[in-house]
Design a protein around this motif. Structure first.
Motif, PDB file in Angstrom:
ATOM      1  N   TYR A   1      15.753 -58.052 -93.816  1.00 20.42           N
ATOM      2  CA  TYR A   1      14.555 -57.814 -93.004  1.00 20.42           C
ATOM      3  C   TYR A   1      13.298 -58.159 -93.804  1.00 20.42           C
ATOM      4  O   TYR A   1      12.391 -58.828 -93.325  1.00 20.42           O
ATOM      5  CB  TYR A   1      14.510 -56.360 -92.529  1.00 20.42           C
ATOM      6  N   PHE A   2      13.254 -57.717 -95.037  1.00 23.46           N
ATOM      7  CA  PHE A   2      12.107 -57.969 -95.904  1.00 23.46           C
ATOM      8  C   PHE A   2      11.921 -59.473 -96.093  1.00 23.46           C
ATOM      9  O   PHE A   2      10.805 -59.992 -95.958  1.00 23.46           O
ATOM     10  CB  PHE A   2      12.310 -57.264 -97.248  1.00 23.46           C
ATOM     11  N   GLN A   3      12.990 -60.191 -96.395  1.00 25.01           N
ATOM     12  CA  GLN A   3      12.923 -61.643 -96.608  1.00 25.01           C
ATOM     13  C   GLN A   3      12.465 -62.352 -95.324  1.00 25.01           C
ATOM     14  O   GLN A   3      11.680 -63.291 -95.375  1.00 25.01           O
ATOM     15  CB  GLN A   3      14.285 -62.187 -97.055  1.00 25.01           C
ATOM     16  N   GLN A   4      12.982 -61.899 -94.166  1.00 21.31           N
ATOM     17  CA  GLN A   4      12.616 -62.493 -92.885  1.00 21.31           C
ATOM     18  C   GLN A   4      11.111 -62.311 -92.630  1.00 21.31           C
ATOM     19  O   GLN A   4      10.438 -63.234 -92.182  1.00 21.31           O
ATOM     20  CB  GLN A   4      13.436 -61.866 -91.752  1.00 21.31           C
ATOM     21  N   CYS A   5      10.599 -61.128 -92.897  1.00 21.15           N
ATOM     22  CA  CYS A   5       9.171 -60.869 -92.710  1.00 21.15           C
ATOM     23  C   CYS A   5       8.332 -61.766 -93.609  1.00 21.15           C
ATOM     24  O   CYS A   5       7.323 -62.333 -93.172  1.00 21.15           O
ATOM     25  CB  CYS A   5       8.849 -59.399 -92.984  1.00 21.15           C
ATOM     26  N   ILE A   6       8.729 -61.897 -94.856  1.00 13.18           N
ATOM     27  CA  ILE A   6       7.978 -62.718 -95.802  1.00 13.18           C
ATOM     28  C   ILE A   6       7.973 -64.179 -95.341  1.00 13.18           C
ATOM     29  O   ILE A   6       6.941 -64.838 -95.342  1.00 13.18           O
ATOM     30  CB  ILE A   6       8.566 -62.589 -97.230  1.00 13.18           C
ATOM     31  N   SER A   7       9.144 -64.686 -94.925  1.00 15.98           N
ATOM     32  CA  SER A   7       9.218 -66.091 -94.496  1.00 15.98           C
ATOM     33  C   SER A   7       8.444 -66.334 -93.196  1.00 15.98           C
ATOM     34  O   SER A   7       7.994 -67.442 -92.944  1.00 15.98           O
ATOM     35  CB  SER A   7      10.674 -66.548 -94.351  1.00 15.98           C
TER      36      SER A   7
ATOM     37  N   ILE B   1       7.503 -53.504 -92.287  1.00 15.50           N
ATOM     38  CA  ILE B   1       7.211 -52.105 -91.991  1.00 15.50           C
ATOM     39  C   ILE B   1       8.513 -51.330 -92.068  1.00 15.50           C
ATOM     40  O   ILE B   1       9.502 -51.698 -91.429  1.00 15.50           O
ATOM     41  CB  ILE B   1       6.593 -51.948 -90.584  1.00 15.50           C
ATOM     42  N   ILE B   2       8.504 -50.286 -92.848  1.00 15.41           N
ATOM     43  CA  ILE B   2       9.683 -49.428 -92.963  1.00 15.41           C
ATOM     44  C   ILE B   2       9.277 -48.038 -92.526  1.00 15.41           C
ATOM     45  O   ILE B   2       8.306 -47.474 -93.030  1.00 15.41           O
ATOM     46  CB  ILE B   2      10.232 -49.405 -94.404  1.00 15.41           C
ATOM     47  N   LYS B   3       9.981 -47.492 -91.566  1.00 13.33           N
ATOM     48  CA  LYS B   3       9.744 -46.131 -91.102  1.00 13.33           C
ATOM     49  C   LYS B   3      10.916 -45.283 -91.572  1.00 13.33           C
ATOM     50  O   LYS B   3      12.061 -45.721 -91.517  1.00 13.33           O
ATOM     51  CB  LYS B   3       9.651 -46.080 -89.576  1.00 13.33           C
ATOM     52  N   TYR B   4      10.616 -44.093 -92.015  1.00 13.10           N
ATOM     53  CA  TYR B   4      11.685 -43.202 -92.416  1.00 13.10           C
ATOM     54  C   TYR B   4      11.395 -41.812 -91.886  1.00 13.10           C
ATOM     55  O   TYR B   4      10.272 -41.445 -91.633  1.00 13.10           O
ATOM     56  CB  TYR B   4      11.889 -43.181 -93.931  1.00 13.10           C
TER      57      TYR B   4
END
Length: 183
Positions: A13-19, A25-28
């Motif tokens: 998810y992080f890599q996809q957002c960067i690309s 955004i991470i919700k916990y």
């Protein structure tokens, strides 16, 4: 802690957002055990233990806070992965307590540092939220005691309304040091 599969999902998810030039955004929310083995709270092996060698009647540590595998901001040029790193130690537990202290001071501006410490110590948990015992790492699996965790694990909501606090002033500290032979 998360397992490998969950970690890979977060990383993808992080890599996809960067690309895609998006901010990840991470919700916990509240942690829950969904599957796997039941875990127990442990005081880590590297944690400072009591008694206080200078004055054994002073509890050491005062309280315990989360400090193992904390996702912390960390410069990439020093080894941080995209500006973050999992870190452990007092330097990770101290910010948790400092934040709680700031919130307590905002809620009770008239409280002294001793009153805040009292509220934290007297309301701390001596068992985890699943009502299991706290263990001490590095000692053969023994149950932890106040020389391992002090008053217990920080309980921010309890400390906000402790019912009773023990306050101290400068003269109380001076009298105590004088009783130990200091002038």
């Amino acid at each position: 802690m998360i397992d490998l599969e969950q970690g890979n999902q977060i990383f993808d998810y992080f890599q996809q957002c960067i690309s895609n030039n998006q901010d990840p955004i991470i919700k916990y929310g509240q942690a829950k055990i969904l599957e796997g083995k039941e875990t127990y709270i442990k005081v880590p092996q590297f944690s400072s233990r009591g008694p206080n060698s200078f004055a054994p009647e002073i509890l050491k540590p005062n309280i315990a806070a989360l400090g193992v595998n904390i996702l912390a901001a960390y410069p990439s040029h020093l080894g941080g992965d995209n500006g973050f790193k999992l870190m452990s130690g007092t330097s990770m537990a101290a910010p948790h307590v400092a934040e709680i202290v700031a919130l307590l001071k905002a809620a009770h501006p008239d409280w002294s540092p001793a009153a805040i410490r009292s509220a934290l110590t007297t309301t701390a948990w001596n068992e985890d939220t699943y009502e299991t015992e706290i263990y001490a790492e590095g000692t053969g699996g023994k149950l932890a005691n106040p020389f391992d965790f002090g008053g217990g694990i920080c309980n921010p909501n309890g400390a906000a309304d402790p019912g009773l606090i023990y306050d101290m002033e400068k003269n109380d500290y001076s009298n105590y040091l004088c009783s130990l032979g200091y002038s």
